[in-house]
Design an enzyme around this catalytic site. Structure first.
Site, PDB file in Angstrom:
ATOM      1  N   LYS A 118      36.534  38.888  35.922  1.00 13.56           N
ATOM      2  CA  LYS A 118      38.011  39.530  36.363  1.00 13.56           C
ATOM      3  C   LYS A 118      37.465  40.665  37.386  1.00 13.56           C
ATOM      4  O   LYS A 118      38.463  40.939  38.192  1.00 13.56           O
ATOM      5  CB  LYS A 118      38.432  40.018  35.094  1.00 13.56           C
ATOM      6  CG  LYS A 118      39.273  38.916  34.461  1.00 13.56           C
ATOM      7  CD  LYS A 118      40.275  39.471  33.299  1.00 13.56           C
ATOM      8  CE  LYS A 118      40.798  38.389  32.569  1.00 13.56           C
ATOM      9  NZ  LYS A 118      41.655  38.924  31.653  1.00 13.56           N
ATOM     10  N   LYS A 200      39.913  24.511  33.072  1.00 14.20           N
ATOM     11  CA  LYS A 200      40.750  24.469  31.899  1.00 14.20           C
ATOM     12  C   LYS A 200      41.909  24.773  32.594  1.00 14.20           C
ATOM     13  O   LYS A 200      42.228  25.486  33.874  1.00 14.20           O
ATOM     14  CB  LYS A 200      40.225  25.864  31.530  1.00 14.20           C
ATOM     15  CG  LYS A 200      40.740  26.018  29.946  1.00 14.20           C
ATOM     16  CD  LYS A 200      40.306  27.414  29.284  1.00 14.20           C
ATOM     17  CE  LYS A 200      41.608  28.266  28.691  1.00 14.20           C
ATOM     18  NZ  LYS A 200      41.241  29.410  27.967  1.00 14.20           N
ATOM     19  N   LYS A 203      47.484  29.309  33.909  1.00 14.51           N
ATOM     20  CA  LYS A 203      48.720  29.446  34.716  1.00 14.51           C
ATOM     21  C   LYS A 203      48.261  30.320  36.145  1.00 14.51           C
ATOM     22  O   LYS A 203      49.191  30.486  36.712  1.00 14.51           O
ATOM     23  CB  LYS A 203      49.612  30.384  33.844  1.00 14.51           C
ATOM     24  CG  LYS A 203      48.859  31.717  33.445  1.00 14.51           C
ATOM     25  CD  LYS A 203      49.725  32.386  32.508  1.00 14.51           C
ATOM     26  CE  LYS A 203      48.654  33.724  31.514  1.00 14.51           C
ATOM     27  NZ  LYS A 203      49.041  33.862  30.208  1.00 14.51           N
TER      28      LYS A 203
END
Ligand code: TRP
Length: 336
Positions: A118, A200, A203
């Site tokens: 991140k 995976k 969104k």
């Protein structure tokens, strides 16, 4: 301590209310949460404090949170059977997170792969909250003395850290926290992107055809499945190297309850076109009642408010007890 004979094991889990909830979230986590509610004492939360590690637009954030609450109810989270609340409504989470920050090492947090990922992705906002995210997650779990935590592969490292923090605190003082185990669901699905089945379903995929949102209308769901990436051997069979087909088979199995053998038989001698249409239709039918319930709940703000207030009150009582114990053991001077 009261006797533990009648108590069912406690399960805690949470999901962030950050916009779109996908079919991947549903088949990978939420559908299992729903089925755990009879056998366990379940406590489920919308982890909105975690969400602000990435900057949110206030009106949209508020709307996303309420919609996520309604959508989880629509999926079958039962506020009578389980405690279902919004993390920021129970102040003990932020308080215990601070305390646990002081029992978590810089080195440990630096090693978290999600932090590294991140931080690379949001290089302009590598804030302290992003760094300390796992100790807030530990607080979530430990406040409820959870025995089991259903988490996906991407959260295993955080759960391991939670266990380490709990054991460290318990041995520095005296047994305070239940050391939680991971819960691996019997029928778990790891749903992959429809456009890149090596990744995976997410969104945050730049290509919206890669994921199906739970609230996508039927024609959008159909379109996304018809465009799903498969392979060139035109045979519906679960096998290594057939990631796209395997993924579609996994989804179809999950929503219809059919086994892989049954699916292979059903589509023997038929092309991928038929197969993709069938998967799309099965998903549409599975989502239909969820979408209908969502519309009903989201139109009834008073009911939603009553549910999340009640959830926060029940969660707050349990969390408050754990937090009070922790404060006392550390040696904070009691306010009263
Ligand atoms: N970090 C989790 C996620 O993004 C959500 C979460 C927050 C969570 N607190 C938790 C999951 C406690 C399990 C237990 O998926």
């Amino acid at each position: 301590m009261e006797a533990n004979t009648e108590r069912k094991p406690v399960i805690f889990s949470a999901i962030q209310p950050s916009g779109t909830i996908t079919l991947g979230n549903y088949l990978g986590a939420l559908k299992n949460w729903v089925s755990l509610q009879d056998e366990y004492d379940c406590i489920f939360s919308l982890a909105d404090l975690h969400t602000i590690t990435v900057r949110q637009e206030p009106a949209k954030f508020r709307k996303n949170t309420l919609e996520a609450y309604a959508l989880l109810l629509a999926c079958g989270i039962d506020p009578e059977k389980s405690i279902f609340f919004i993390q920021s409504h129970v102040s003990a989470h932020a308080e215990l997170a601070w305390v646990l920050n002081c029992y978590t090492q810089f080195g440990e947090l630096s090693r978290m792969t999600q932090f590294k990922d991140k931080a690379a992705k949001h290089a302009d906002n590598v804030n302290a909250g992003l760094f300390a995210y796992p100790s807030l997650m530990a607080a979530d779990i430990l406040l409820y003395q959870a025995d089991l935590v259903p988490v996906g592969a991407d959260q295993k490292q955080h759960l391991e850290l939670t266990r380490n923090i709990a054991e460290r605190f318990n041995s520095a003082y005296s047994p305070t926290f239940t050391v939680p185990d991971g819960y691996i669901p019997k029928q778990g699905a790891r749903v992959m992107s429809l456009q890149d089945p090596s990744r995976k379903m997410s969104k945050s995929d730049e290509n919206a055809n890669g994921y199906v949102a739970l609230l996508d209308p039927p024609e959008v769901v159909m379109k996304k499945f018809k465009r799903a990436v498969t392979d060139s051997d035109a045979c519906v069979k679960y096998a290594e190297g057939k990631d796209g087909v395997n993924n579609l088979m996994g989804i179809y199995a999950c929503v219809t309850g059919k086994s892989y053998e049954e699916i292979e038989q059903e589509f023997q001698g038929r092309g991928y076109g038929d197969f993709k249409t069938a998967v799309g239709e099965a998903v549409v039918e599975h989502l239909r009642p969820i979408q209908e319930r969502f519309q009903k709940y989201i139109a009834d703000k008073a009911y939603l408010e009553q549910c999340y207030r009640n959830g926060a009150e029940r969660a707050g009582r349990i969390a408050g007890r754990t937090l009070a114990k922790v404060m006392k053991k550390i040696g904070f001077l009691p306010a009263r």
